[in-house]
Each structure stands twice: as structure tokens, then as C-alpha cells.
Design a protein around this motif. Structure first.
Motif, PDB file in Angstrom:
ATOM      1  N   ALA A 160       0.833  -1.209   0.000  1.00  0.00           N
ATOM      2  CA  ALA A 160       0.000   0.000   0.000  1.00  0.00           C
ATOM      3  C   ALA A 160       0.865   1.255   0.000  1.00  0.00           C
ATOM      4  O   ALA A 160       0.605   2.205  -0.751  1.00  0.00           O
ATOM      5  N   GLY A 161       1.905   1.278   0.830  1.00  0.00           N
ATOM      6  CA  GLY A 161       2.778   2.447   0.886  1.00  0.00           C
ATOM      7  C   GLY A 161       3.495   2.704  -0.424  1.00  0.00           C
ATOM      8  O   GLY A 161       3.529   3.846  -0.913  1.00  0.00           O
ATOM      9  N   TYR A 162       4.060   1.660  -1.016  1.00  0.00           N
ATOM     10  CA  TYR A 162       4.760   1.830  -2.288  1.00  0.00           C
ATOM     11  C   TYR A 162       3.792   2.177  -3.410  1.00  0.00           C
ATOM     12  O   TYR A 162       4.134   2.935  -4.326  1.00  0.00           O
ATOM     13  N   ALA A 163       2.590   1.626  -3.366  1.00  0.00           N
ATOM     14  CA  ALA A 163       1.608   1.934  -4.414  1.00  0.00           C
ATOM     15  C   ALA A 163       1.213   3.408  -4.373  1.00  0.00           C
ATOM     16  O   ALA A 163       1.099   4.060  -5.415  1.00  0.00           O
ATOM     17  N   VAL A 164       1.021   3.944  -3.170  1.00  0.00           N
ATOM     18  CA  VAL A 164       0.673   5.368  -3.045  1.00  0.00           C
ATOM     19  C   VAL A 164       1.820   6.233  -3.580  1.00  0.00           C
ATOM     20  O   VAL A 164       1.603   7.175  -4.348  1.00  0.00           O
ATOM     21  N   GLY A 165       3.056   5.899  -3.181  1.00  0.00           N
ATOM     22  CA  GLY A 165       4.204   6.666  -3.651  1.00  0.00           C
ATOM     23  C   GLY A 165       4.359   6.611  -5.153  1.00  0.00           C
ATOM     24  O   GLY A 165       4.604   7.640  -5.809  1.00  0.00           O
ATOM     25  N   PHE A 166       4.189   5.426  -5.720  1.00  0.00           N
ATOM     26  CA  PHE A 166       4.325   5.245  -7.164  1.00  0.00           C
ATOM     27  C   PHE A 166       3.243   6.030  -7.905  1.00  0.00           C
ATOM     28  O   PHE A 166       3.527   6.715  -8.894  1.00  0.00           O
ATOM     29  N   ALA A 167       2.001   5.925  -7.427  1.00  0.00           N
ATOM     30  CA  ALA A 167       0.895   6.613  -8.094  1.00  0.00           C
ATOM     31  C   ALA A 167       1.056   8.133  -8.014  1.00  0.00           C
ATOM     32  O   ALA A 167       0.768   8.851  -8.979  1.00  0.00           O
ATOM     33  N   VAL A 168       1.511   8.625  -6.867  1.00  0.00           N
ATOM     34  CA  VAL A 168       1.732  10.073  -6.727  1.00  0.00           C
ATOM     35  C   VAL A 168       2.826  10.540  -7.685  1.00  0.00           C
ATOM     36  O   VAL A 168       2.685  11.568  -8.358  1.00  0.00           O
TER      37      VAL A 168
END
Length: 258
Positions: free
Chosen positions: A124-132
Motif C-alpha cells: 500500500a505504501g509503495y503503491a501510493v508513492g508510485f501513483a503520486v
């Protein structure tokens, strides 16, 4: 009259299931260099190298041609590194933490659930960072140079939620493979890992042969186009669940050995 229990220590209540599972999460995240700092640093370095390449192309291209100079970068596979690294993290979490956790009387069930929650939080953390970062890349027109890394063809055209889902599901898939591989090694050592890899290779080759002899490659291509990145990624959740359940079953009988 003296009470029999005077001076006796108060009875301790054992921690609940939620507390025990959260302890495993904290244990898995003790070494933040492995799970957070190193992958972020390497991803930044990959971005920096790509930006320098784009800058060289931009500077060597005539102004009239700069609009199309970066057309090929939408097929960049540089961002794929972070997914492969999650497979490594899955292996490290199980192989490094499992023997230590058992030494502190953590049950295999609590360890499996805690590790699963760890993977969910990291994904979840990496997905948020990647999407941002993908949105920033769009807003800045490819970091000022028209390049594509976080908005390559595998993610481009999707909404923020769609990119979030793609990255989150993809990372869970690689986490599950890594954890399953480590569980196999714990249970049957290298021979077990090789046997399962050989079996999976035979299944993949058999599937490719079936598609070839039935002339179904066009239908396969149509299926990928029809489902799109989000739909194809959603199908990844099925093998992810199978790998996770298989890893849970194998780890239930695994015994750490030197």
C-alpha cells in the motif's frame, strides 16, 4: 488475618491475537534499510539515470523535433525494478525473521498472518508513492523533458485509483511469490524450490504449447487488450491468493535449520 495471596505478583494476561500479529509486523520492519530505504534509494537512482538520458536526448535534438523525441520512453521497463525487489523482500522477511520469531515462541499462524499484514502495508505504501509520482510526472510533462518512467504504457491512461490498484496488486503478487519460495526453502531446502520451479516451468510450457497448437494466440492478445492493465492485474490476485495459501500451508510445517 493474613491474605494468602498477599505479596503475590499479579497475573499477566496474554496478549490478544491482534497484538501478537502486530508484534510480527514490527519485527519484520525492524530492518527498514532492507524493506524501505534501499528500494527507495535505488528507485531514485533509476529515475536520475533516466532523467540524465532524457536530458542528453533533449539537448541533442533540434527544438522542432523535441515534441516527439521521447516517444519511445513510454515502453520503459525501469520502474519494473521495484516489483522484482518486492520478491526479494518477501524472501528476506520469511528466511531472516521466521527462525528468530519461533525462538520467541511466536506461533506459525501468527507469523504467517503478521507477515501477510506486513506485505499489505508495504504494498500500500509503495503503491501510493508510485501513483503520486506518476501524477507528478504527468503534471511536469515528464519532469520537464517529456520522459516516461512512472507513466509508461503499463500505467498510462489510467486514473490515480487505477494506477494505485495496478501497483498494489502487482507488488502483492511478487511478495507472495517471494514468501512462498522462502517457505519452500525452509521446509524442503533447495530441492523443494527447484522441484516447484520445474513444475511451474512445465505448466507454463504446456500452456504455451496448448495455445500454439489450438491457434489461440490472437485470442490471448484480444483478451489482454479487452481487459486492459487494470483487468489483467485484477486476474493476478488469483495466483497471488494461491501462492499465499500455499506458503501458509508449507510454513505451518517448516522447521528452521542451519
Amino acid at each position: 488475618m493474613t491474605t494468602l495471596n498477599a505479596g503475590a505478583p499479579a497475573l499477566r494476561t496474554s496478549p490478544g491475537a491482534g497484538a501478537r500479529i502486530w508484534r510480527v509486523v514490527r519485527l519484520n520492519l525492524v530492518n527498514k534499510w532492507t524493506t524501505i530505504y534501499v528500494p527507495v534509494m535505488i528507485m531514485f537512482f533509476i529515475w536520475l539515470v533516466n532523467w540524465l538520458i532524457w536530458w542528453i536526448i533533449w539537448g541533442a535534438t533540434a527544438p522542432a523535433d523535441r515534441a516527439t523525441a521521447m516517444d519511445g520512453t513510454q515502453w520503459s521497463g525501469g520502474a519494473f525494478y521495484i516489483f522484482v525487489y518486492m520478491l526479494v523482500v518477501g524472501i528476506q522477511v520469511i528466511s531472516a525473521t521466521f527462525p528468530f520469531a519461533l525462538g520467541y515462541s511466536v506461533t506459525r499462524r501468527d507469523f504467517s498472518l503478521g507477515s501477510g499484514l506486513t506485505f499489505l502495508l508495504l504494498a500500500a505504501g509503495y503503491a501510493v508513492g508510485f501513483a503520486v509520482l506518476s501524477m507528478v510526472e504527468e503534471w511536469t510533462n515528464g519532469w520537464g523533458l517529456g520522459g516516461h518512467l512512472f507513466t509508461s504504457v503499463y500505467f498510462a491512461g489510467e486514473s490515480f485509483a487505477g494506477r494505485l490498484f495496478i501497483v498494489f496488486s502487482g507488488m502483492l503478487f511478487f511478495f507472495a511469490i517471494g514468501a512462498f519460495s522462502a517457505a519452500l526453502f525452509m521446509r524442503w531446502r533447495l530441492y523443494g524450490v527447484l522441484a516447484v520451479i520445474a513444475g511451474l516451468v512445465l505448466v507454463l510450457v504446456g500452456g504455451a504449447a496448448l495455445i500454439t497448437f489450438t491457434g489461440s494466440w490472437a485470442a490471448v492478445g484480444t483478451w489482454f487488450v479487452a481487459n486492459g492493465p487494470v483487468g489483467v492485474t485484477a486476474w493476478l490476485l488469483l495466483p497471488t491468493a494461491l501462492f499465499a495459501l500455499a506458503g501458509f500451508a508449507v510454513l505451518g510445517r517448516a522447521t528452521p535449520r542451519s
